[in-house]
Design a protein around this motif. Sequence first.
Motif, short mmCIF file in Angstrom:
data_model
loop_
_atom_site.label_atom_id
_atom_site.label_comp_id
_atom_site.label_asym_id
_atom_site.label_seq_id
_atom_site.Cartn_x
_atom_site.Cartn_y
_atom_site.Cartn_z
N VAL A 87 0.84 -1.20 0.00
CA VAL A 87 0.00 0.00 0.00
C VAL A 87 0.87 1.25 0.00
N ARG A 88 1.92 1.27 0.83
CA ARG A 88 2.81 2.43 0.84
C ARG A 88 3.52 2.59 -0.50
N LEU A 89 3.94 1.47 -1.09
CA LEU A 89 4.60 1.56 -2.38
C LEU A 89 3.65 2.09 -3.44
N ALA A 90 2.39 1.68 -3.39
CA ALA A 90 1.41 2.17 -4.35
C ALA A 90 1.27 3.69 -4.28
N GLU A 91 1.31 4.24 -3.07
CA GLU A 91 1.26 5.70 -2.92
C GLU A 91 2.46 6.36 -3.58
N ASP A 92 3.65 5.80 -3.34
CA ASP A 92 4.86 6.38 -3.93
C ASP A 92 4.84 6.30 -5.45
N LEU A 93 4.45 5.14 -5.98
CA LEU A 93 4.44 4.97 -7.43
C LEU A 93 3.45 5.91 -8.09
N ALA A 94 2.28 6.03 -7.52
CA ALA A 94 1.28 6.93 -8.11
C ALA A 94 1.75 8.38 -8.04
N THR A 95 2.44 8.75 -6.96
CA THR A 95 2.95 10.11 -6.84
C THR A 95 3.94 10.42 -7.96
N VAL A 96 4.88 9.50 -8.19
CA VAL A 96 5.88 9.73 -9.24
C VAL A 96 5.23 9.69 -10.61
N ASP A 97 4.23 8.84 -10.79
CA ASP A 97 3.54 8.79 -12.08
C ASP A 97 2.87 10.12 -12.38
N ILE A 98 2.28 10.72 -11.37
CA ILE A 98 1.62 12.01 -11.56
C ILE A 98 2.66 13.11 -11.80
N LEU A 99 3.75 13.09 -11.02
CA LEU A 99 4.79 14.09 -11.21
C LEU A 99 5.42 14.02 -12.60
N SER A 100 5.47 12.82 -13.16
CA SER A 100 6.11 12.64 -14.47
C SER A 100 5.13 12.77 -15.63
N GLY A 101 3.86 12.99 -15.34
CA GLY A 101 2.87 13.08 -16.41
C GLY A 101 2.52 11.73 -17.00
N ASP A 148 -8.81 0.19 -5.70
CA ASP A 148 -9.78 -0.61 -4.95
C ASP A 148 -9.89 -0.06 -3.53
N ARG A 149 -11.02 -0.30 -2.91
CA ARG A 149 -11.24 0.16 -1.54
C ARG A 149 -10.31 -0.60 -0.58
N LEU A 150 -9.65 0.15 0.27
CA LEU A 150 -8.75 -0.44 1.26
C LEU A 150 -9.35 -0.42 2.65
N SER A 164 -11.14 6.17 0.94
CA SER A 164 -11.13 4.72 1.18
C SER A 164 -10.13 4.01 0.27
N ARG A 165 -9.46 4.74 -0.61
CA ARG A 165 -8.48 4.14 -1.50
C ARG A 165 -7.16 4.90 -1.43
N ALA A 166 -6.09 4.28 -1.91
CA ALA A 166 -4.76 4.89 -1.86
C ALA A 166 -4.76 6.18 -2.66
N GLN A 167 -4.12 7.19 -2.15
CA GLN A 167 -4.02 8.49 -2.80
C GLN A 167 -2.55 8.90 -2.90
N PRO A 168 -2.20 9.59 -3.99
CA PRO A 168 -3.06 9.95 -5.12
C PRO A 168 -3.35 8.74 -5.99
N HIS A 169 -4.40 8.87 -6.78
CA HIS A 169 -4.74 7.81 -7.72
C HIS A 169 -4.37 8.25 -9.12
N SER A 170 -3.59 7.42 -9.82
CA SER A 170 -3.19 7.71 -11.20
C SER A 170 -3.85 6.67 -12.09
N PRO A 171 -4.92 7.03 -12.80
CA PRO A 171 -5.76 6.03 -13.49
C PRO A 171 -5.03 5.13 -14.48
N GLY A 172 -4.01 5.63 -15.18
CA GLY A 172 -3.37 4.81 -16.20
C GLY A 172 -2.25 3.91 -15.69
N LEU A 173 -1.89 4.05 -14.43
CA LEU A 173 -0.72 3.34 -13.92
C LEU A 173 -0.89 1.83 -13.91
N ALA A 174 -2.08 1.36 -13.61
CA ALA A 174 -2.30 -0.10 -13.51
C ALA A 174 -1.96 -0.81 -14.82
#
Length: 341
Positions: A87-101, A148-150, A164-174
């Motif tokens: 869960v913590r990694l998901a937050e980090d990955l989504a953050t970098v995905d958003i920062l990188s566009g 997904d709801r956590l 209720s879900r990890a934030q930030p959410h980056s829709p295309g990352l999955a």
Amino acid sequence: MHPRPLRRMGFLTIGLFDGDDPAAGHESTLAIIELGERLGFDSAWLRHRHLQYGISSPVAVLAAASQRTSRIEFGTAVTPLGWENPVRLAEDLATVDILSGGRLNPGVSVGPPMNFDRLKDALYPDTADREDFSYARVERLLAAIRGDRLTDFEGVDEIEVHSSRAQPHSPGLASRMWYGGASLGSARWAGANGMNFLTSSVVKAEEDDDFDRIQLSHIEAFRSAHAAGNGARVSQGLVVIPTDSATPSQRARYQEYADARLSRTRSPVGPARLLFAPDLVGTSEQLVEQLQARAAFREIDEVAFALPFSFDHDDYVQILTDMATTLGPALGWSPAGGLEE
């Protein structure tokens, strides 16, 4: 069978640094990524090393790289999830995905951390015997990245707003999640779970002792299990060292490096029966011939060529320049955005 033209070309680096001066090595890695963008590479991938002198936090390094570049994509090859809270990694990955566009391609793997018996008391002092290092750890990561709801709790609590879900959410990352696999089982699992597949210069000799046949079987097993079939994304990561513009001393060092690692390619190694591909060193013309002779290479159109661990910054500049200007085009690849001077 004719090889597929190379559609996407990236490179992979360990980001080596001196323990007494770690800033210089990290800066070198960032400069190499910037060079990769100027040369038209599609992607730059970072290895993940813990308690070693290679990048231990690729997410942090890629966050920095995202602010120095505008186009090149980023990947991890691979993040061992045994070290991570999904869960913590998901937050980090989504953050970098958003920062990188939306340029992040996280690659992961499972299994107990390397040398786990020696470090489990430091890593998991209270839960080492209960940690689940199976594919379930990837499933937890994917669920958090999908949004997904956590938890059942969300809404406003006094002045705090909760999700209720990890934030930030980056829709295309999955859709850009990769699994790094060396076995048939991993290849099938990655395909069945809709991930992309990273295959490298290491495989497990389970049903064969020939590296190329083993790697081809993994690609076929992955695509057979994936809903996209032959359209499922596979990236190959061999150590490939072009020498077109290398100096005589560089060519000699490169060949010495490859020769020193050749013995491990002759037969499976250890209880896991790991089989390594030989490092490829030569002119682009020679490398094209060697690569296209491999059945597994003919089946893919994406690569992340691995840079050797211990070379100097100037060596990496020469290798990447030759890849972008000579080797890649000879394999049918075109630089993204046009090659910059």
